[in-house]
Enzyme design. Structure first.
Site, PDB file in Angstrom:
ATOM      1  N   VAL A  15       0.833  -1.201   0.000  1.00 20.52           N
ATOM      2  CA  VAL A  15       0.000   0.000   0.000  1.00 20.52           C
ATOM      3  C   VAL A  15       0.874   1.261   0.000  1.00 20.52           C
ATOM      4  O   VAL A  15       0.696   2.151  -0.836  1.00 20.52           O
ATOM      5  CB  VAL A  15      -0.949  -0.011   1.214  1.00 20.52           C
ATOM      6  CG1 VAL A  15      -1.678   1.320   1.339  1.00 20.52           C
ATOM      7  CG2 VAL A  15      -1.948  -1.160   1.094  1.00 20.52           C
ATOM      8  N   LYS A 103      -6.873  -0.689   9.932  1.00 22.09           N
ATOM      9  CA  LYS A 103      -8.148  -1.035  10.592  1.00 22.09           C
ATOM     10  C   LYS A 103      -7.935  -1.597  11.997  1.00 22.09           C
ATOM     11  O   LYS A 103      -8.764  -1.397  12.884  1.00 22.09           O
ATOM     12  CB  LYS A 103      -8.940  -2.032   9.753  1.00 22.09           C
ATOM     13  CG  LYS A 103      -8.230  -3.352   9.494  1.00 22.09           C
ATOM     14  CD  LYS A 103      -8.018  -3.575   8.042  1.00 22.09           C
ATOM     15  CE  LYS A 103      -6.919  -4.585   7.812  1.00 22.09           C
ATOM     16  NZ  LYS A 103      -6.756  -4.959   6.422  1.00 22.09           N
ATOM     17  N   GLY A 132     -11.569  -1.037   1.395  1.00 21.53           N
ATOM     18  CA  GLY A 132     -10.654  -0.576   0.335  1.00 21.53           C
ATOM     19  C   GLY A 132     -11.158   0.687  -0.344  1.00 21.53           C
ATOM     20  O   GLY A 132     -11.277   1.748   0.262  1.00 21.53           O
ATOM     21  N   LYS A 202     -12.907  -4.026  11.056  1.00 11.86           N
ATOM     22  CA  LYS A 202     -13.676  -3.141  10.155  1.00 11.86           C
ATOM     23  C   LYS A 202     -15.074  -2.903  10.710  1.00 11.86           C
ATOM     24  O   LYS A 202     -15.619  -1.798  10.615  1.00 11.86           O
ATOM     25  CB  LYS A 202     -13.733  -3.756   8.756  1.00 11.86           C
ATOM     26  CG  LYS A 202     -12.349  -3.821   8.107  1.00 11.86           C
ATOM     27  CD  LYS A 202     -12.347  -4.709   6.887  1.00 11.86           C
ATOM     28  CE  LYS A 202     -10.967  -4.773   6.251  1.00 11.86           C
ATOM     29  NZ  LYS A 202     -10.835  -5.845   5.271  1.00 11.86           N
TER      30      LYS A 202
HETATM   31  N1  HSE Z   1      -6.913  -8.647   4.207  1.00  9.61           N
HETATM   32  C1  HSE Z   1      -7.913  -7.707   3.828  1.00  9.61           C
HETATM   33  C2  HSE Z   1      -8.918  -8.380   2.906  1.00  9.61           C
HETATM   34  C3  HSE Z   1      -7.255  -6.537   3.171  1.00  9.61           C
HETATM   35  O1  HSE Z   1      -8.632  -9.481   2.431  1.00  9.61           O
HETATM   36  O2  HSE Z   1      -9.984  -7.843   2.695  1.00  9.61           O
HETATM   37  C4  HSE Z   1      -8.095  -5.310   3.077  1.00  9.61           C
HETATM   38  O3  HSE Z   1      -8.393  -4.769   4.324  1.00  9.61           O
END
Ligand code: HSE
Length: 369
Positions: A15, A103, A132, A202
Site C-alpha cells: 500500500v 483497521k 478498500g 472493520k
Molecule cells: N486482508 C484484507 C482483505 C485486506 O482481504 O480484505 C483489506 O483490508
C-alpha cells in the site's frame, strides 16, 4: 499563498509503495493542492523499492520523520497496533494530520485517537481501513450526516470472499488463499482474515462511525471461515444460497448489536452476488432507506485510491483552515454489544436471520432419499 504542504509516509509495502509512487508522480487530478513528500520511513534501506521511489527519500528512522517539522501530514501504512499506535499518537500530539489504512489500529483504539486528534486540532482520516476503495465512511459522515443509520451488513474481507467463491467452484481453500496472498489482499498473518479478526476490526470502525459509539474490536463477537466444509458449500450453492462472511450491526432502542459470522445469503441478494475479492456494504438509514456500496475491497491500487482521497481532503482542509474530521464530536461510551447471529449457520435475508441452514441440509437429505 500556502507553501507546499509536507507529507511523510510511514511504511513502503504494497500500500505505502503504491501510494508513494502516485503522490510523487503528482497526478494533477489526484489532489490539486501543492504538496511535497519529504520522507518515507522503512524498516530496511537495503530492500529495492522499484521504480518511482527515489532512494534519497527513504529513511530508516520513523523518529526522524516524526521530528521533521516540514511535515504537516503523516500517512501511516505500516500496519500493526504497537509501533503504529505510538507513531500515530506522536504525530497527533505534535498537531500533525494523520491518514491511515490501519483497521486494527482504529478498530482497537479509534475513540482514544480521535479524542487526541480533537485536542490537538489535527485531522485523523482512515477511509481505506474499511472496504478498500468503497467510500463507506464518507457516505456515513457526509451523505448521511443528517440521517440516523439504523443498520448495516457487509462483506468486508476480500480474502475470505475469494476463498469461499473459489471453493464453490470446486477449488481448494489453500489455493484460493495463495492467490489472495499473491494479489496482495491477504494480511501478513492470513489467520486474521480467515478467523474473522480483520472483518471484526472493520466492523468496529463502522460501528464507531455509523452509530457514534465507542465500540472497539475486543468487545465484538466474531467467527471466521476456517474449517468450512467445501461439499456443504457446494450443496447450499445448488440450492441458491452462497456462504459469505458477514459483518452486521444494528442500533435500536435496545442498544447496539454487532457481530461477524459466516451465513448463507440468497444468490439474488446484493451481497450474495459478490465474487472473488469484492466487498459490499448495505446501509439502512431512517430516511434514505437502503443504500448499497460494492467494489474492490483490498490491494495496493484500491487502497491507495481511498488513502489519496483522504489526503486530498486533508490538504484542502489545511488550505481552507478547517479540520477535516470535525464531523466527529466524540463517541458515546457503550456498556454492552449484543451478538446477532445464532451459533449454527443461518440464512441472512433482508436483515433478518431465518431458518438455520441445518434445515436446508435436512431438506436436502430427505429429498435425496
Ligand atoms: N486482508 C484484507 C482483505 C485486506 O482481504 O480484505 C483489506 O483490508
Amino acid at each position: 499563498m500556502q507553501a507546499s504542504i509536507g507529507i511523510g509516509i510511514l511504511g513502503c509495502g504494497v500500500v505505502g509503495g503504491s501510494l508513494a509512487r502516485r503522490l510523487l508522480a503528482k497526478e494533477p487530478h489526484v489532489h490539486g493542492v501543492e504538496h511535497t513528500v519529504h520522507a518515507i520511513a522503512v524498516r530496511s534501506l537495503a530492500r529495492n523499492r522499484g521504480e518511482g521511489i527515489p532512494p534519497s527519500l527513504l529513511i530508516d528512522s520513523a523518529n526522524a520523520l516524526l521530528a521533521d517539522h516540514r511535515i504537516d501530514l503523516v500517512v501511516e501504512t505500516m500496519g500493526g497496533t504497537t509501533l503504529a499506535a505510538e507513531f500515530v499518537e506522536r504525530a497527533l500530539e505534535r498537531g500533525c494530520h494523520v491518514v491511515t489504512a490501519n483497521k486494527a489500529l482504529i478498530g482497537s483504539q479509534g475513540p482514544r485517537l480521535h479524542a487526541l486528534a480533537a485536542r490537538r486540532g489535527a485531522s485523523l482520516r482512515y477511509e481505506a481501513a474499511v472496504g478498500g476503495a468503497l467510500p463507506i465512511l464518507r457516505t456515513i459522515d457526509e451523505a448521511l450526516a443528517g440521517d440516523p443509520i439504523e443498520s448495516f451488513v457487509g462483506v468486508l474481507n476480500g480474502t475470505c470472499n475469494a476463498i469461499l467463491s473459489a471453493m464453490e467452484r470446486g477449488g481448494s481453500f489453500e489455493e484460493a488463499l495463495a492467490d489472495a496472498q499473491r494479489a496482495g489482499f491477504a494480511e501478513a498473518d492470513p489467520s486474521e482474515d480467515i478467523d474473522g479478526l480483520d472483518s471484526a476490526h472493520k466492523l468496529a470502525v463502522l460501528v464507531q462511525r455509523a452509530f457514534g459509539a465507542a465500540a472497539i474490536t475486543p468487545r465484538l463477537r466474531f467467527r471466521g471461515i476456517r474449517g468450512i466444509d467445501g461439499d456443504a458449500l457446494r450443496r447450499y450453492s445448488k440450492r441458491g444460497y452462497r456462504m459469505k462472511l458477514l459483518a452486521a450491526a444494528r442500533c435500536d432502542e435496545r442498544g447496539i448489536a454487532a457481530e461477524v459470522a459466516p451465513a448463507l445469503v440468497p444468490r439474488e441478494h446484493p451481497l450474495g452476488a459478490l465474487e472473488g475479492a469484492q466487498n459490499g456494504v448495505l446501509l439502512r438509514a431512517r430516511d434514505a432507506g437502503e443504500l448499497y456500496l460494492r467494489g474492490v475491497g483490498a490491494g495496493g491500487p484500491a487502497t491507495s485510491s481511498a488513502i489519496l482521497g483522504d489526503i486530498a481532503d486533508v490538504l484542502r482542509g489545511i488550505v481552507a483552515r478547517t479540520q477535516r474530521n470535525d464531523r466527529i464530536d466524540g463517541f458515546a461510551p457503550i456498556l454492552d454489544i449484543r451478538p446477532i447471529f445464532p451459533d449454527t449457520l443461518a440464512i441472512w435475508n433482508d436483515g433478518f436471520l431465518t431458518s438455520p441452514a441445518t434445515r436446508l441440509d435436512a431438506a436436502h437429505s430427505s429429498s435425496a432419499h
